[in-house]
Design an enzyme around this catalytic site. Structure first.
Site, PDB file in Angstrom:
ATOM      1  N   THR A  93     -43.397  27.765  30.032  1.00 55.01           N
ATOM      2  CA  THR A  93     -44.026  26.469  29.770  1.00 55.01           C
ATOM      3  C   THR A  93     -43.605  26.039  28.370  1.00 55.01           C
ATOM      4  O   THR A  93     -43.981  26.690  27.389  1.00 55.01           O
ATOM      5  CB  THR A  93     -45.566  26.581  29.829  1.00 55.01           C
ATOM      6  OG1 THR A  93     -45.929  27.073  31.110  1.00 55.01           O
ATOM      7  CG2 THR A  93     -46.219  25.229  29.596  1.00 55.01           C
ATOM      8  N   LYS A 168     -46.211  19.937  34.728  1.00 58.77           N
ATOM      9  CA  LYS A 168     -47.060  21.056  34.289  1.00 58.77           C
ATOM     10  C   LYS A 168     -48.083  20.594  33.233  1.00 58.77           C
ATOM     11  O   LYS A 168     -49.269  20.899  33.331  1.00 58.77           O
ATOM     12  CB  LYS A 168     -46.161  22.161  33.735  1.00 58.77           C
ATOM     13  CG  LYS A 168     -46.848  23.250  32.955  1.00 58.77           C
ATOM     14  CD  LYS A 168     -47.395  24.347  33.824  1.00 58.77           C
ATOM     15  CE  LYS A 168     -48.202  25.329  32.998  1.00 58.77           C
ATOM     16  NZ  LYS A 168     -48.841  26.347  33.762  1.00 58.77           N
ATOM     17  N   LYS A 243     -52.332  25.855  24.118  1.00 57.84           N
ATOM     18  CA  LYS A 243     -50.880  25.625  24.020  1.00 57.84           C
ATOM     19  C   LYS A 243     -50.475  24.434  24.897  1.00 57.84           C
ATOM     20  O   LYS A 243     -49.768  23.528  24.457  1.00 57.84           O
ATOM     21  CB  LYS A 243     -50.135  26.887  24.464  1.00 57.84           C
ATOM     22  CG  LYS A 243     -48.634  26.704  24.599  1.00 57.84           C
ATOM     23  CD  LYS A 243     -47.943  27.881  25.254  1.00 57.84           C
ATOM     24  CE  LYS A 243     -46.497  27.509  25.564  1.00 57.84           C
ATOM     25  NZ  LYS A 243     -45.749  28.537  26.261  1.00 57.84           N
TER      26      LYS A 243
HETATM   27  P1  NAD Z   1     -45.721  37.166  27.343  1.00 60.45           P
HETATM   28  O1  NAD Z   1     -45.831  37.005  25.884  1.00 60.45           O
HETATM   29  O2  NAD Z   1     -46.497  38.230  28.036  1.00 60.45           O
HETATM   30  O3  NAD Z   1     -44.172  37.358  27.763  1.00 60.45           O
HETATM   31  C1  NAD Z   1     -43.096  36.769  27.091  1.00 60.45           C
HETATM   32  C2  NAD Z   1     -42.044  37.827  26.943  1.00 60.45           C
HETATM   33  O4  NAD Z   1     -40.859  37.268  26.365  1.00 60.45           O
HETATM   34  C3  NAD Z   1     -42.462  38.974  26.021  1.00 60.45           C
HETATM   35  O5  NAD Z   1     -42.420  40.191  26.747  1.00 60.45           O
HETATM   36  C4  NAD Z   1     -41.454  38.934  24.874  1.00 60.45           C
HETATM   37  O6  NAD Z   1     -41.122  40.207  24.373  1.00 60.45           O
HETATM   38  C5  NAD Z   1     -40.270  38.274  25.563  1.00 60.45           C
HETATM   39  N1  NAD Z   1     -39.316  37.683  24.637  1.00 60.45           N
HETATM   40  C6  NAD Z   1     -39.561  36.831  23.605  1.00 60.45           C
HETATM   41  N2  NAD Z   1     -38.390  36.496  23.007  1.00 60.45           N
HETATM   42  C7  NAD Z   1     -37.408  37.140  23.681  1.00 60.45           C
HETATM   43  C8  NAD Z   1     -36.001  37.197  23.528  1.00 60.45           C
HETATM   44  N3  NAD Z   1     -35.372  36.540  22.570  1.00 60.45           N
HETATM   45  N4  NAD Z   1     -35.301  37.969  24.386  1.00 60.45           N
HETATM   46  C9  NAD Z   1     -35.923  38.664  25.377  1.00 60.45           C
HETATM   47  N5  NAD Z   1     -37.276  38.646  25.564  1.00 60.45           N
HETATM   48  C10 NAD Z   1     -37.999  37.895  24.718  1.00 60.45           C
HETATM   49  O7  NAD Z   1     -46.087  35.724  27.972  1.00 60.45           O
HETATM   50  P2  NAD Z   1     -46.449  35.381  29.502  1.00 60.45           P
HETATM   51  O8  NAD Z   1     -47.912  35.366  29.676  1.00 60.45           O
HETATM   52  O9  NAD Z   1     -45.581  36.209  30.390  1.00 60.45           O
HETATM   53  O10 NAD Z   1     -45.973  33.851  29.547  1.00 60.45           O
HETATM   54  C11 NAD Z   1     -44.606  33.489  29.610  1.00 60.45           C
HETATM   55  C12 NAD Z   1     -44.523  31.983  29.780  1.00 60.45           C
HETATM   56  O11 NAD Z   1     -45.237  31.603  30.976  1.00 60.45           O
HETATM   57  C13 NAD Z   1     -45.157  31.200  28.632  1.00 60.45           C
HETATM   58  O12 NAD Z   1     -44.360  30.065  28.375  1.00 60.45           O
HETATM   59  C14 NAD Z   1     -46.534  30.816  29.177  1.00 60.45           C
HETATM   60  O13 NAD Z   1     -47.052  29.643  28.585  1.00 60.45           O
HETATM   61  C15 NAD Z   1     -46.216  30.616  30.650  1.00 60.45           C
HETATM   62  N6  NAD Z   1     -47.351  30.796  31.568  1.00 60.45           N
HETATM   63  C16 NAD Z   1     -48.201  31.852  31.406  1.00 60.45           C
HETATM   64  C17 NAD Z   1     -49.266  32.006  32.296  1.00 60.45           C
HETATM   65  C18 NAD Z   1     -50.228  33.165  32.161  1.00 60.45           C
HETATM   66  O14 NAD Z   1     -51.290  33.140  32.804  1.00 60.45           O
HETATM   67  N7  NAD Z   1     -49.904  34.201  31.396  1.00 60.45           N
HETATM   68  C19 NAD Z   1     -49.459  31.083  33.332  1.00 60.45           C
HETATM   69  C20 NAD Z   1     -48.548  30.040  33.500  1.00 60.45           C
HETATM   70  C21 NAD Z   1     -47.493  29.909  32.596  1.00 60.45           C
END
Ligand code: NAD
Length: 292
Positions: A93, A168, A243
């Site tokens: 997102t 979204k 966010k």
């Molecule tokens: P998270 O922080 O658990 O996962 C993100 C991952 O990206 C981490 O493991 C981090 O180490 C990795 N990362 C960051 N920079 C990196 C790089 N340069 N190279 C490789 N890996 C890298 O977050 P999440 O909850 O999995 O959310 C991910 C996305 O999905 C976000 O944009 C969030 O807004 C969206 N989202 C989350 C949810 C939810 O309920 N968690 C729901 C809908 C959307």
């Protein structure tokens, strides 16, 4: 079956990648956090040493990263290492401007691209029932559908580049505002001596009916599966709602849309978060509205 690169194996990315493995794809994964790589490895993801290695030879690449700056930096890094004509899907997102910039990086390197943020949270990611909102060309969408399918309950093509992100943030602005509205109604009902169940029984079958009430009821009791019944453990954390509301405000400002309730919702969630509630489910805002 295809080879798929997957960058970002966090809370959402790792179960999504696991569903691609279950569907028979070879998934080459990378994350900066070693523990996340190990978990993905136990679910059948082939763990790679860096992002460029994870996308090598892949027919499609999925990124699931925290914010626009991470997506742009990773896409700049991997696009030159991808096969010409392969598909780059960003499911994070992020702001609409960064999403459109990511499409431009893909086009510069001869790749198809789609922005495909999701709704459904970690539960939907694990169950393979996420809703994907996709933006990009018809050709890219047609290529993306079979890749998204094992992770999806529904996939909607919302239009050109960036329109998945637009859908979204519009959806989540409705959600943030409606949860505050439902919370306020319960707080008022308490003051008036009306029980939670009586308000629920009336509003859930009347014109006040909405998802925030009937699926995610912010007070314990009427909907046993809602986070209110487990002390507001997420679910969908308030920090993530904040966010998305901030992304909506950014988009409103840059496009000239007037969204006073969206602005107010962003402010209330910012206060809720700064009071130490960022990790609570966003429906916990009802306690904040009571002054607790
Ligand atoms: P998270 O922080 O658990 O996962 C993100 C991952 O990206 C981490 O493991 C981090 O180490 C990795 N990362 C960051 N920079 C990196 C790089 N340069 N190279 C490789 N890996 C890298 O977050 P999440 O909850 O999995 O959310 C991910 C996305 O999905 C976000 O944009 C969030 O807004 C969206 N989202 C989350 C949810 C939810 O309920 N968690 C729901 C809908 C959307």
């Amino acid at each position: 079956m295809s080879t798929i690169g997957f960058i970002g194996l966090g809370n959402m990315g790792h179960p999504m990648a696991a569903n691609l493995v279950k569907a028979g794809h070879t998934v080459q994964g990378f994350d900066l956090v070693t523990a996340n790589l190990e978990t993905a490895g136990t679910n059948g993801v082939t763990v790679m040493a860096n992002a460029a290695a994870a996308v090598k030879g892949a027919d499609a690449v999925v990124t699931m990263l925290p914010a626009g700056k991470h997506v742009l930096s990773v896409h700049e890094d991997i696009a030159p290492a991808m096969k010409k004509g392969a598909l780059l899907i960003d499911c994070s997102t992020i702001d609409v401007g960064s999403a459109r910039a990511a499409h431009a990086i893909a086009a510069k390197h001869g790749l198809l691209s789609i922005d495909a943020p999701v709704s459904g949270g970690v539960g939907g990611a694990a169950a393979g029932t996420l809703t994907f909102m996709a933006g990009g060309s018809k050709e890219a969408f047609a290529a993306a559908e079979p890749v998204l399918d094992p992770m999806a309950g529904k996939v909607v093509h919302c239009g050109d580049a960036g329109n998945g992100q637009a859908a979204k943030i519009c959806n989540n602005m409705i959600l943030g505002i409606s949860m505050i509205g439902v919370g306020e109604a319960f707080v008022l009902a308490e003051k008036l001596g009306l029980s939670h169940q009586a308000l629920f029984d009336v509003a859930s079958t009347s014109s006040g009916q909405c998802w925030s009430l009937t699926t995610y009821c912010p007070v314990p009791g009427p909907v046993p599966t809602s986070p209110a019944n487990r002390d507001y453990a997420p679910g969908f954390a308030a920090a993530l709602m904040l966010k998305d509301l901030r992304l909506a405000q950014e988009a409103a400002q840059s496009s000239g849309a007037i969204t006073p309730l969206g602005a107010e919702a962003a402010q209330l969630y910012a206060l809720f978060e700064s009071a130490g509630n960022g990790g609570k489910d966003f429906s916990g805002i009802v306690n904040f509205l009571r002054g607790k």
